[in-house]
Each structure stands twice: as C-alpha cells, then as structure tokens.
Scaffold this motif. Structure first.
Motif, PDB file in Angstrom:
ATOM      1  N   SER A 190    -117.400 -93.072   0.284  1.00  0.00           N
ATOM      2  CA  SER A 190    -116.591 -93.394   1.558  1.00  0.00           C
ATOM      3  C   SER A 190    -115.757 -92.196   2.131  1.00  0.00           C
ATOM      4  O   SER A 190    -115.319 -92.291   3.145  1.00  0.00           O
ATOM      5  CB  SER A 190    -115.774 -94.764   1.426  1.00  0.00           C
ATOM      6  OG  SER A 190    -114.963 -94.349   0.482  1.00  0.00           O
ATOM      7  N   GLY A 191    -115.554 -91.080   1.388  1.00  0.00           N
ATOM      8  CA  GLY A 191    -114.918 -90.005   1.712  1.00  0.00           C
ATOM      9  C   GLY A 191    -113.690 -90.202   1.335  1.00  0.00           C
ATOM     10  O   GLY A 191    -113.058 -91.532   1.025  1.00  0.00           O
ATOM     11  N   PRO A 192    -112.617 -89.057   1.382  1.00  0.00           N
ATOM     12  CA  PRO A 192    -113.191 -87.914   1.615  1.00  0.00           C
ATOM     13  C   PRO A 192    -113.625 -87.235   0.335  1.00  0.00           C
ATOM     14  O   PRO A 192    -113.547 -87.560  -0.803  1.00  0.00           O
ATOM     15  CB  PRO A 192    -111.600 -86.999   1.803  1.00  0.00           C
ATOM     16  CG  PRO A 192    -110.742 -87.876   1.548  1.00  0.00           C
ATOM     17  CD  PRO A 192    -111.114 -89.105   1.459  1.00  0.00           C
ATOM     18  N   GLU A 195    -114.218 -83.593  -2.201  1.00  0.00           N
ATOM     19  CA  GLU A 195    -113.540 -82.324  -2.557  1.00  0.00           C
ATOM     20  C   GLU A 195    -114.609 -81.371  -2.669  1.00  0.00           C
ATOM     21  O   GLU A 195    -115.452 -81.555  -3.429  1.00  0.00           O
ATOM     22  CB  GLU A 195    -112.798 -82.675  -3.616  1.00  0.00           C
ATOM     23  CG  GLU A 195    -112.152 -81.082  -4.304  1.00  0.00           C
ATOM     24  CD  GLU A 195    -111.557 -81.368  -5.723  1.00  0.00           C
ATOM     25  OE1 GLU A 195    -110.809 -80.456  -5.963  1.00  0.00           O
ATOM     26  OE2 GLU A 195    -111.430 -82.398  -6.097  1.00  0.00           O
ATOM     27  N   GLY A 197    -113.789 -84.649   5.240  1.00  0.00           N
ATOM     28  CA  GLY A 197    -113.454 -85.974   5.656  1.00  0.00           C
ATOM     29  C   GLY A 197    -114.984 -86.466   6.028  1.00  0.00           C
ATOM     30  O   GLY A 197    -115.581 -85.556   6.706  1.00  0.00           O
ATOM     31  N   ASP A 227    -113.285 -91.139  10.488  1.00  0.00           N
ATOM     32  CA  ASP A 227    -111.854 -91.168  11.183  1.00  0.00           C
ATOM     33  C   ASP A 227    -110.865 -91.279  10.315  1.00  0.00           C
ATOM     34  O   ASP A 227    -110.443 -92.333   9.623  1.00  0.00           O
ATOM     35  CB  ASP A 227    -112.031 -92.202  12.409  1.00  0.00           C
ATOM     36  CG  ASP A 227    -113.312 -91.776  13.422  1.00  0.00           C
ATOM     37  OD1 ASP A 227    -113.686 -90.752  13.221  1.00  0.00           O
ATOM     38  OD2 ASP A 227    -113.557 -92.915  14.091  1.00  0.00           O
ATOM     39  N   GLY A 228    -109.810 -90.548  10.820  1.00  0.00           N
ATOM     40  CA  GLY A 228    -108.614 -90.449   9.893  1.00  0.00           C
ATOM     41  C   GLY A 228    -108.430 -89.936   8.498  1.00  0.00           C
ATOM     42  O   GLY A 228    -107.503 -90.034   7.713  1.00  0.00           O
ATOM     43  N   GLN A 229    -109.545 -89.297   8.353  1.00  0.00           N
ATOM     44  CA  GLN A 229    -109.651 -88.871   6.807  1.00  0.00           C
ATOM     45  C   GLN A 229    -109.371 -87.303   7.028  1.00  0.00           C
ATOM     46  O   GLN A 229    -109.657 -86.764   7.885  1.00  0.00           O
ATOM     47  CB  GLN A 229    -110.953 -88.822   6.114  1.00  0.00           C
ATOM     48  CG  GLN A 229    -111.190 -90.352   5.738  1.00  0.00           C
ATOM     49  CD  GLN A 229    -112.536 -90.623   4.965  1.00  0.00           C
ATOM     50  OE1 GLN A 229    -113.410 -89.540   4.759  1.00  0.00           O
ATOM     51  NE2 GLN A 229    -112.932 -91.683   4.451  1.00  0.00           N
ATOM     52  N   PRO A 230    -108.683 -86.786   5.927  1.00  0.00           N
ATOM     53  CA  PRO A 230    -108.124 -85.419   6.137  1.00  0.00           C
ATOM     54  C   PRO A 230    -109.626 -84.416   5.945  1.00  0.00           C
ATOM     55  O   PRO A 230    -110.387 -84.946   5.258  1.00  0.00           O
ATOM     56  CB  PRO A 230    -107.446 -85.097   4.969  1.00  0.00           C
ATOM     57  CG  PRO A 230    -107.744 -86.086   3.841  1.00  0.00           C
ATOM     58  CD  PRO A 230    -107.988 -87.387   4.791  1.00  0.00           C
ATOM     59  N   SER A 231    -109.540 -83.417   6.390  1.00  0.00           N
ATOM     60  CA  SER A 231    -110.709 -82.534   6.376  1.00  0.00           C
ATOM     61  C   SER A 231    -109.954 -81.089   6.533  1.00  0.00           C
ATOM     62  O   SER A 231    -109.843 -80.602   7.888  1.00  0.00           O
ATOM     63  CB  SER A 231    -111.903 -82.804   7.236  1.00  0.00           C
ATOM     64  OG  SER A 231    -112.835 -82.004   7.200  1.00  0.00           O
ATOM     65  N   ALA A 245    -109.538 -81.952  11.033  1.00  0.00           N
ATOM     66  CA  ALA A 245    -109.134 -83.236  11.507  1.00  0.00           C
ATOM     67  C   ALA A 245    -108.110 -83.303  12.361  1.00  0.00           C
ATOM     68  O   ALA A 245    -107.926 -83.996  13.459  1.00  0.00           O
ATOM     69  CB  ALA A 245    -108.552 -84.371  10.473  1.00  0.00           C
TER      70      ALA A 245
END
Length: 370
Positions: free
Chosen positions: A215-217, A219, A239, A242-246, A277
């Motif tokens: 489901s992410g994120p 590494e 990520g 949506d909303g996940q760090p990248s 992101a």
C-alpha cells in the motif's frame, strides 16, 4: 462379544486399506496421464482459454510439465500477448512452485517463481481492459517467498528523438519477495543501452533496492548508476497513493553532450532533493563546459546558424529552490568561443511569489576580440 468387535475392527481396517490402495491407483493413473503430451497440451489449452477470457491475455508455451506431489509447474518457451497480436512477453522457462497445503487454506503460498530470459517488448500491443467484471473484491491473499529473474530484457523503449534514437535494458538480474504484505525487490544488475542520433551506443549499469508495504510508501534504499554517460546515486521514499510522502535525494555526474552532441563537454554535476508530494525541491547544478550544440534541437535552424553556436561552449552554475508556482535561487550563464573568450554573460535571479516560474534577467554582451 469381543470376537464380533475384533471382526468389525478387522473389516474397518481392510476397508481403509482398500481405500488407500484405490487412492494410490488414482494418483498413479493421474500421474501416468500427466506424462502423456496430449493430456498436458489439453490442460494448457484450457488454462490459456480461461486466462484469455478473463484478462484478454493469450498464453502460449511449447511444453507444460507438472510435478503434482511437489506442487510444481514448469512452462517451456512461454509467451503472453494481447488477443490477435504479437507477444509482448516471451521467456525461455517459467517455474512455479506452491505450498500444497495453501491450495485449500489461505493465504496461497508460492514457494518460488523462476523466470529465465524474459523479454518485454514495449513496442508490441498490450491487452485492453477486459469487459468481464471479474469481481471487485479484495485480491486473494498471497505470500511469495522467492522470485528470481535471470537474463531479462526490456526492449522497444519509446524515447524522445532529441535524447536518443533508441534504447533497451538488457542483462536484468533481479530478486523479489512478498511476505506479510511487505514487498522486497532487489535489482542486482541491469545494462541500459542507448543509441544516439549518430548510431553510437552508450551503456550504463543500474542496480538498486526497493522495499515496503504494497500500500506504500516504499523505501528506495539505494539506486546506483554507473557508465559512459553518467554516474550517480539516489535514495528516498516513493509514495503510491494520495497523501503519502515521496522524497528523492540524488547525486549525479555525467556528460550529456556524449549522447546529444557531436563533441564531448566537461562533466555536469547535480545534487539535490525533490519532494514530489509537496511539489518542491532544491537543485544545485555545476556545468563548467557544455557544447552549445546541445541547443540545436530546440532552436530554429536559421537562428542556430545566425548565433554561430557551433564550436562554442556554455558554462552554468545554479542553486535553485523549486516550488509548484515559482523558481527561486540564483544562476549564472557564460557563453564562450572556442578560444575560451567570453561572448556573453548573464546573471539570473528567481522571482519570489511569481504565479509561474520566472526570472529576472540582466546581461552584458562582450563581443569577442578579433
């Protein structure tokens, strides 16, 4: 009384023994049947038809080998293709081994998958989305203990003509696993081949490691590039929703002129960090000597000739702060002739708060001495 019990018990054991004998005969008959090429071919055709009806992907193979007691399936020369099209994936051999107990008890445990010499051709048509609504529920639980890819390749890469005439990825060696919803992918090595407009081939070695929940994120532990055009490394977080760090940190050094221009330049060095992101980042760039011929694909031929860019160099230093709406920081550009004399110089400063990337520009034109 005891005699009747003993007789009854004896009959029960005899029946159980006969049941085991019958089961052994069925297993033996099934094993003998699976040795017949016609039976294996019929099984493969039925499985391929079901796959095509459900996904729009046509499966073919030269031979199917089954080892039921070991839970293993082997395909020789398998291929996948969109219906009515040439295969987009071919391989020399595929081995799939499952844990037999997991066939009746979730999750399905795949002990190993071995894929030898797979070739993905991106120039071939990919299957369209199937019209069958095959259930919108959760995918079946799956544990993949080991996946190995040896001698893989990706061909038919679509690259901008300004960058390269063609490209492919060869000699792919990779390992992967999916355990407890956490994926591990290691690219032990791959050879990236690019062909420039002059027909010259350039080679880059690539390796890296990626891990994290499906489901992410994810590494990105280390991505390394080394070769004739560039060398560098990158790491960070990727990520998947949506909303996940990248975030990506990178260091890169190379000579793009070796691919894009007729004559080499001096190495370009770039370091920085990009937050994909948040759509912001920082880039430091140093390019002490770029052949001005790099500008030719982006200029009108008449303008390129009028500026007499052939044989001249550009020197660039920049420290940039990037956002979705503006470019901040500073940059300096110098245009020099073949003797190293300055033809023009410019200082650029980013405009803070601009609605779109913009710069203030000032320049001193210094005509070259005769």
């Amino acid at each position: 009384m005891n005699d009747r019990r003993l007789a009854s018990s004896g009959r029960w054991w005899r029946r159980l023994a006969w049941a085991f004998v019958a089961l052994a005969l069925v297993v033996l008959a099934a094993g003998l049947a699976l040795r017949l090429p016609s039976v294996r071919h019929a099984l493969l055709e039925r499985a391929a038809l079901a796959l095509e009806q459900r996904t729009g992907v046509r499966l073919t193979a030269d031979e199917l080998r089954l080892r039921p007691l070991a839970g293993e399936l082997e395909l020789l020369a398998p291929s996948l293709a969109a219906s009515g099209a040439e295969p987009f994936l071919t391989a020399e051999r595929l081995v799939l081994a499952v844990r037999l107990g997991s066939l009746v008890r979730a999750p399905l445990v795949v002990r190993r998958v071995e894929l030898e010499a797979p070739v993905v051709d991106l120039s071939r048509p990919l299957p369209a989305a199937t019209q069958e609504s095959g259930g919108d529920g959760e995918p079946p639980a799956l544990e993949l203990l080991a996946l190995t890819v040896t001698r893989g390749a990706v061909r038919g890469l679509a690259l901008p003509p300004e960058l390269a005439a063609g490209g492919s990825v060869e000699e792919i060696e990779a390992r992967a696993a999916l355990i407890g919803g956490v994926a591990e992918l290691e690219l032990a090595g791959a050879l990236v081949e690019l062909t420039d407009a002059a027909g010259r081939r350039h080679r880059e070695r690539l390796r890296g490691r990626l891990s994290g929940p499906l489901s992410g994120p994810l590494e990105l532990a280390e991505l390394e590039l080394e070769g004739e055009l560039a060398s560098g490394r990158a790491s960070g977080i990727v990520g998947l929703g949506d909303g996940q760090p990248s975030r990506i940190r990178f260091e890169l050094a190379g000579d793009p002129a070796a691919l894009l221009a007729a004559r080499p330049g001096q190495p370009v060095r770039a370091t920085g960090e990009l937050d994909l992101a948040e759509r912001r980042g920082r880039v430091d760039l140093a390019a002490p000597g770029l052949p001005a011929e790099l500008l030719q694909p982006w200029l009108e031929p008449a303008l390129y000739e009028q500026l007499a860019l052939a044989g001249t160099d550009l020197a660039l230093e920049a420290s940039l702060e990037l956002t979705a709406s503006a470019v901040g920081g500073t940059a300096s550009v110098e245009w020099r002739d073949a003797a190293g004399r300055t033809l023009a110089a410019a200082e650029l400063a980013g405009v803070e708060g601009a609605p779109a990337p913009a710069v203030d520009f000032s320049a001193d034109l210094l005509p070259a001495a005769a």
